[in-house]
Write a protein that holds these residues in place. Structure first.
Motif: not given
Length: 350
Positions: A1-21
């Protein structure tokens, strides 16, 4: 998995987000907790850590299932949930909307269903056009001060709302907008008019729902043999499954075949090439693994240009003025080709 910084939040999040609808029973497209767990496991085994849900998904059951799934290692996960919609079957006008009363009761209920002390990213689900931006933003900021949420986002709202909220952040010290959640895919590119430039200007993360356009870009409508019979089309897809979008899907299939990847992987890779995080759902673990493989698909400049061309859309006024020779010539003093113009939204003249 690769990660991105979510905007200026500093949060490290996956480049794909798991949708749980789809997590939870109650509809023909949703799945039991046992089935949902296999999809969740496939996502987390690949290193995924970014989970999207909402207070009203499967009547609140999605949040309960997510809470149980992350309970063993809660701090590993970035949990995003949303409010604004009332739970099905509840007749109470103040149980919906984005005003402070709705936010307060929805947030407390989500914390309880998730079984967590705080929510990493709390999002407005859509704009009700009745509550002032400043009331919503102040209420979200107060929830951060209370320790109930860490970051805030806006989903399916006009760009001017986000811009106004950012102004309150800069002028009044309220929390910044960390994320926008919007529909985005090869067949729905309208956020390129206002939202994407806004996100670039303020360094706001973007997550995209329906990056496969409800399955249109997965190949299931364009690759199926006639003997397979008619495919079920969800109500949200009926309008989108038109001649234009069938053409985009068929052209995408050809690109994917040339690259040796699936149509879904090519479509998701295109979204990620824009710096946008796709929200991907699945009903089976093998489907999730296929989607996750899109992270390793690299589209070269020629392929990106080809996909842009086959999915071109009318940007509308005033952006289509940039296709006229006169404003290009006069507006840049006859030296357009000699000026380095970053993120120029129009075309360069031949």
């Amino acid at each position: 998995m690769q990660y991105s910084i979510l905007g200026r939040s500093g949060l490290r999040v996956s480049r794909l987000c798991l949708g749980t609808m789809t997590f939870g029973p109650g509809a023909d497209w949703s799945r039991s907790e046992e089935e949902s767990r296999t999809v969740f496991d496939a996502y987390t085994e690949a290193g995924g850590n970014f989970i999207d849900t909402a207070n009203m998904y499967t009547g609140g059951e999605s949040e309960r299932i997510v809470g149980r799934l992350v309970a063993a290692d809660r701090e590993r996960f970035v949990i995003s949930t949303k409010y604004t919609n009332a739970l099905p079957g509840r007749a109470d006008p103040n149980a919906a909307g984005m005003h402070r009363k709705s936010l307060t009761q929805s947030l407390d209920a989500s914390l309880k269903r998730l079984g967590v002390d705080y929510i990493d990213l709390y999002m407005v689900h859509w704009w009700d056009f009745t509550t002032p931006v400043e009331e919503v933003h102040r209420a979200l900021d107060d929830a951060i001060s209370a320790g109930k949420i860490l970051h805030v986002g806006l989903s399916d709202v006009p760009a001017w709302v986000v811009s106004r909220a950012q102004a309150f952040h800069e002028l009044r010290g309220l929390c910044p907008i960390s994320c926008m959640q919007l529909e985005y895919s090869l067949v729905q590119r309208s956020i390129e008019r206002e939202h994407l430039p806004l996100a670039q200007a303020y360094d706001i993360g973007i997550t995209a729902w329906s990056p496969l356009a409800g399955g249109i870009l997965s190949g299931k409508y364009t690759r199926a043999a006639p003997s397979d019979g008619p495919k079920r089309v969800d109500s949200m897809q009926l309008q989108a499954l038109d001649e234009r979008n069938r053409g985009i899907a068929a052209a995408l299939d050809q690109v994917a075949d040339r690259l040796g990847v699936t149509s879904s992987q090519a479509a998701l890779a295109w979204v990620m090439s824009r710096g946008v995080i796709p929200i991907v759902g699945a009903t089976r673990p093998e489907q999730m693994r296929e989607n996750l493989a899109a992270c390793s698909v690299q589209l070269d400049a020629q392929t990106l240009a080809e996909l842009d061309e086959i999915s071109a859309f009318d940007k509308g006024h005033p952006y289509n003025m940039l296709d006229w020779d006169m404003p290009i010539s006069l507006g840049y003093g006859g030296m357009f080709d000699q000026i380095d113009i970053p993120r120029f939204p129009g075309r360069r003249p031949a």
